[in-house]
Design an enzyme around this catalytic site. Structure first.
Site, PDB file in Angstrom:
ATOM      1  N   ASP A   1       9.063   3.367  -1.278  1.00  0.00           N
ATOM      2  CA  ASP A   1       8.245   3.020  -0.100  1.00  0.00           C
ATOM      3  C   ASP A   1       6.913   2.442  -0.530  1.00  0.00           C
ATOM      4  OD1 ASP A   1       7.096   2.838   2.382  1.00  0.00           O
ATOM      5  OD2 ASP A   1       6.934   4.978   2.707  1.00  0.00           O
TER       6      ASP A   1
ATOM      7  N   ASP B   1       0.860  -1.191   0.000  1.00  0.00           N
ATOM      8  CA  ASP B   1       0.000   0.000   0.000  1.00  0.00           C
ATOM      9  C   ASP B   1       0.892   1.236   0.000  1.00  0.00           C
ATOM     10  OD1 ASP B   1       0.860  -0.620   2.668  1.00  0.00           O
ATOM     11  OD2 ASP B   1      -0.693   0.699   3.484  1.00  0.00           O
TER      12      ASP B   1
ATOM     13  N   GLU C   1       0.098  -1.021   5.904  1.00  0.00           N
ATOM     14  CA  GLU C   1       1.127  -0.455   6.787  1.00  0.00           C
ATOM     15  C   GLU C   1       0.929   1.042   6.948  1.00  0.00           C
ATOM     16  OE1 GLU C   1       4.902   1.194   8.241  1.00  0.00           O
ATOM     17  OE2 GLU C   1       3.902   1.682   6.368  1.00  0.00           O
ATOM     18  N   GLU C   2       0.564   1.714   5.864  1.00  0.00           N
ATOM     19  CA  GLU C   2       0.499   3.179   5.883  1.00  0.00           C
ATOM     20  C   GLU C   2      -0.670   3.724   6.706  1.00  0.00           C
ATOM     21  OE1 GLU C   2       2.910   4.809   5.106  1.00  0.00           O
ATOM     22  OE2 GLU C   2       3.970   3.982   3.382  1.00  0.00           O
TER      23      GLU C   2
ATOM     24  N   ASP D   1      12.785  -5.862   7.391  1.00  0.00           N
ATOM     25  CA  ASP D   1      11.691  -5.015   6.902  1.00  0.00           C
ATOM     26  C   ASP D   1      12.272  -3.659   6.504  1.00  0.00           C
ATOM     27  OD1 ASP D   1       9.125  -4.148   6.283  1.00  0.00           O
ATOM     28  OD2 ASP D   1       8.452  -3.960   8.358  1.00  0.00           O
TER      29      ASP D   1
HETATM   30 ZN   LIG Z   1       6.809   2.112   4.130  1.00  0.00          ZN
END
Ligand SMILES: [Zn+2]
Length: 481
Positions: free
Chosen positions: A152, A118, A186-187, A212
């Protein structure tokens, strides 16, 4: 060696870049499912999941894939209950791959490579190249893939898959199992990674290495150091939000009390600023200063190499350098929201402030809250602690897992400094610390200061050379596992 030939093949590199571009073009934007604004586009997430087997056929022939977690941006599954809006009726959107190792006894101590697919929102406005076109452009004399998620964290996800695809092509099998964990939320601080951790714990799995996103190969971040260094996050700061609230009788503004609710709250906030959290150098930051200082010349280098003795001298210097180095030294507090009042001529009955706290690795949420209480010293200001998350345990910067990572980096970028550091941001990696003592936060890309500034901002992009180097680091790491 066959493997090395494959890993440096120019045609393979070109295909690798095309695959990354295909993934950046799919707008898997994370958005909350409540509040104002658009909802996440579930279809984009489905298209992303469907694209992977086409782009990485060997991975999908050799590895098992499970879908866990919830829908994009869905509510907390535990808190919301099974009937809540957004809980999955079909498979979840976080992906877990398993690459079986040759040694079956290693199934319970796998290597886990993580990334999330995401991305934070972006519109065309202000971008030199549109965020979801994944244009391949020349920028400052280098080929660059432009777009949201290029670093990212689709960059990392694609590089991991590319490395596995190439190793499979070369006939390589890891000794222990390798798991790939690709999160979908995650975001928005979602629950995908937590769902996977719960499943792994149930299966009795204790990863021997987790990698990670986090640090990178960076330059110009440390005083006196004129060469790049790989910064590997071995812990991350804790995080919590405090709601400060004053409730008082309202009334007419013509006859105010000595301290209205607004004024009492303002006094509390000023007291908070006047008494910041204690500054010190935690063990990880000291190790970072020693490691990076080993290649700093002159008196500054001497100070860094003797950080324990020099700490009292060093702390004020680092504090003066700016907010980034200050954040290294202590628990930080930021007043992010203020709410009070509804009329120009009426005393408010309540006033509220939100304070975002990032907790240093050798402190706890309770320590940080107690320090806030002491600084405010006013019982009429109530403090609610929301969503507390403790600092992560520190993974060791030594031992087999660390050594494999350092050796993989050294194989691709010889003589590069590799240093532990404290990551300031929260990541999905923190959930893995409950099942592994070896959790590292590092994306093996070379990122300039300008490129790092584009994360979560406009003009996110990755240099093709940097991307391919990352693929080689992941492959080198896997060949050691
Ligand atoms: Zn990230």
């Amino acid at each position: 060696m066959v493997a090395d030939a494959l890993l440096t093949d120019a045609a393979a590199d070109a295909r690798a870049v095309e695959r990354l571009r295909a993934l950046v073009r799919i707008p898997t934007i994370s958005r909350p499912t409540s509040g104002p604004g658009p909802r996440p586009d579930r279809d984009a997430f489905e298209r992303f999941i469907a694209a992977l087997p086409e782009l990485y056929p060997r991975v999908h022939a050799a590895l098992e894939r499970e879908r866990l977690g919830t829908d994009p941006g869905s509510a907390e599954p535990d808190a919301a209950g099974p009937d809540a809006v957004g809980t999955p009726t079909g498979p979840g959107y976080t992906m877990l791959y398993r690459w079986p190792g040759s040694d079956p006894s290693g199934a319970h101590a796998p290597t886990v490579l993580m990334a999330h697919y995401d991305v934070v929102p972006a519109t065309d406005e202000g971008w030199q190249h549109p965020p979801f076109a994944a244009e391949l452009v020349e920028h400052d004399g280098e080929a660059v893939v432009w777009g949201r998620g290029a670093i990212d964290d689709k960059g990392a996800l694609a590089a991991v898959l590319e490395a596995v695809e190439r190793l499979l092509e070369a006939g390589f099998t890891p000794r222990h199992d390798v798991l790939l964990l690709f999160g979908h939320d995650e975001e928005v601080a979602g629950t995908g990674a937590r769902a996977v951790v719960a499943a792994l714990r149930e299966r009795g799995i204790r990863p021997s290495l987790v990698l990670d996103e986090g640090g990178a190969i960076v330059e110009g971040v440390f005083p006196g150091l004129h060469e790049p260094a790989a910064l590997v996050g071995v812990t991350e700061k804790g995080i919590t939000t405090l709601r400060l609230r004053v409730e008082q009788k309202g009334g007419h503004a013509a006859s105010p009390p000595p301290l209205a609710a607004t004024e009492r709250l303002a006094r509390a906030l000023l007291r908070l600023t006047a008494r910041p959290a204690r500054s010190r150098l935690d063990a990880t930051t000291r190790e970072m200063i020693r490691t990076l200082g080993s290649r700093v010349r002159g008196p500054l280098g001497v100070v860094f190499r003797h950080v324990d003795a020099a700490a009292p001298l060093l702390i004020p210097v680092l504090r003066r350098r700016g907010p980034e180095t200050t954040a290294l030294l202590r628990t930080t507090r930021a007043v992010t929201e203020l709410r009070a009042g509804h009329a120009a001529n009426a005393l408010p009955e309540s006033a509220e402030a939100t304070v975002n706290i990032r907790i240093a690795p050798d402190e706890s949420v309770a320590d940080a809250v107690a320090a806030v209480r002491r600084a405010i010293r006013d019982e009429r200001v109530t403090i609610d602690v929301l969503e507390p998350s403790e600092p992560s345990p520190v993974s060791p910067a030594r031992g087999p897992a660390w050594d494999d990572l350092a050796a993989a980096i050294d194989e691709v970028v010889p003589r590069l400094l590799v240093s532990p550091y404290v990551m300031m941001q929260a990541s999905d990696a923190r959930f893995l610390t409950s099942i592994s003592e070896h959790v590292y936060r590092f994306t093996p890309f070379r990122l300039s200061t300008a490129e790092r500034a584009c994360l979560h901002a406009r003009d996110e992009r990755i240099r093709v050379g940097s991307y391919l180097e990352g693929v080689r680091v992941y492959a080198a790491l896997l060949r050691r596992r």
